[in-house]
Scaffold this active site. Structure first.
Site, short mmCIF file in Angstrom:
data_model
loop_
_atom_site.label_atom_id
_atom_site.label_comp_id
_atom_site.label_asym_id
_atom_site.label_seq_id
_atom_site.Cartn_x
_atom_site.Cartn_y
_atom_site.Cartn_z
CB SER A 158 31.28 60.57 5.47
OG SER A 158 32.18 59.78 4.71
CE1 TYR A 210 30.30 64.54 1.42
CE2 TYR A 210 31.84 62.90 2.27
CZ TYR A 210 30.55 63.29 1.97
OH TYR A 210 29.50 62.43 2.23
#
Length: 271
Positions: A166, A179
């Protein structure tokens, strides 16, 4: 005017992944779905993986099988569906076993797209249960996929391990700590794995999307929050799954062989 979700090669060009087998985890929806369809368009025989929504996975496989004819044995579909939880070692083994059994060949490409996003909250307000669950799927799942892939993917050319990270690893936005931390771990695993695979001709890389208009990103976000995110991108929009899939496709082909041990942002310049 409608646009295709993937960039397919012209019909007169050879298919770069013809006769190669690819597993894409978490491919019943979102970015994983776009990736598995794109790899099929490049000629790959693919495994569509899901954990809970079989109907959605079947729709993806049916779309592939109706759009792209089988190579060789016409009785073998281009896409199969396999249920598996990436956080369970036996399930990862099943993905590879089923791919080899049905397609009659070793797996060439593993794309680990399966992931969950923890509740958007601060570190102090994140429950231990949410933290552990996020790490179980995103980090443990990636580790297990890599571990199995090292022993099962075809060596000597064409072997690819492609993981999803990400852009949050670079931007480090507040209220995303668990996350983001899992994706930092994914990138570290990738770079170390690429070195450990020396001599196998298998490459290991990460693709790191920015904010992308998927169910996982949009769920629970207010309209003003989404607008604020889009304003941080030079294109003034969220990413789409079709923006991500072609990069994964390139890395999966022979043309991507010299890219190894890298984490590549695909985010339109989002910062």
């Amino acid at each position: 005017m409608a646009t295709n979700t993937t960039a397919n090669p012209p019909s007169h060009m050879p298919l770069p992944l013809k006769d190669r087998v690819a597993i894409v985890t978490g491919s019943s929806r979102g970015i994983g779905k776009a990736i598995v369809i794109h790899l099929a368009s490049l000629g790959a025989k693919v495994v569509v993986n899901y954990i809970s929504n079989k109907d959605q996975a079947d729709l993806v496989a049916n779309e592939i099988n109706s759009s792209y004819p089988s190579h060789g044995n016409g009785n073998t579909p281009r896409a199969i569906v396999v249920q598996a939880d990436v956080s369970e070692p036996a399930h990862i083994k099943l993905l590879f076993d089923e791919a080899e059994r049905i397609f009659g060949a070793q797996v060439h490409v593993l794309v680990n797209s399966a992931a969950i996003a923890d509740a958007k909250t601060s570190i102090v307000n994140t429950s231990l249960e949410d933290f552990d669950r996020t790490f179980s799927v995103n980090c443990r799942g990636t580790f297990l996929c890599c571990k199995e892939a090292v022993n099962r993917i075809k060596r000597g050319g064409g072997g690819r391990i492609i993981l999803l990270s990400s852009s949050l690893v670079r931007t480090l936005k507040p209220n995303t700590a668990p996350y983001t931390a899992t994706k930092v771990a994914v990138e570290a695993l990738t770079k170390i794995l690429a070195k450990e695979l020396k001599g196998t001709s298998i490459t290991a890389n990460c693709v790191a999307p920015g904010p992308t208009a998927t169910e996982m990103f949009l769920t629970g976000r207010r309209e003003e929050e989404i607008k604020a995110v889009t304003e941080q991108c030079p294109f003034g929009r969220l990413g789409e799954t079709k923006d991500v899939a072609p990069l994964v496709g390139f890395l999966a082909t022979d043309a991507g062989e010299w890219i190894n041990g890298q984490a590549i942002n695909v985010n339109g310049g989002y910062v």
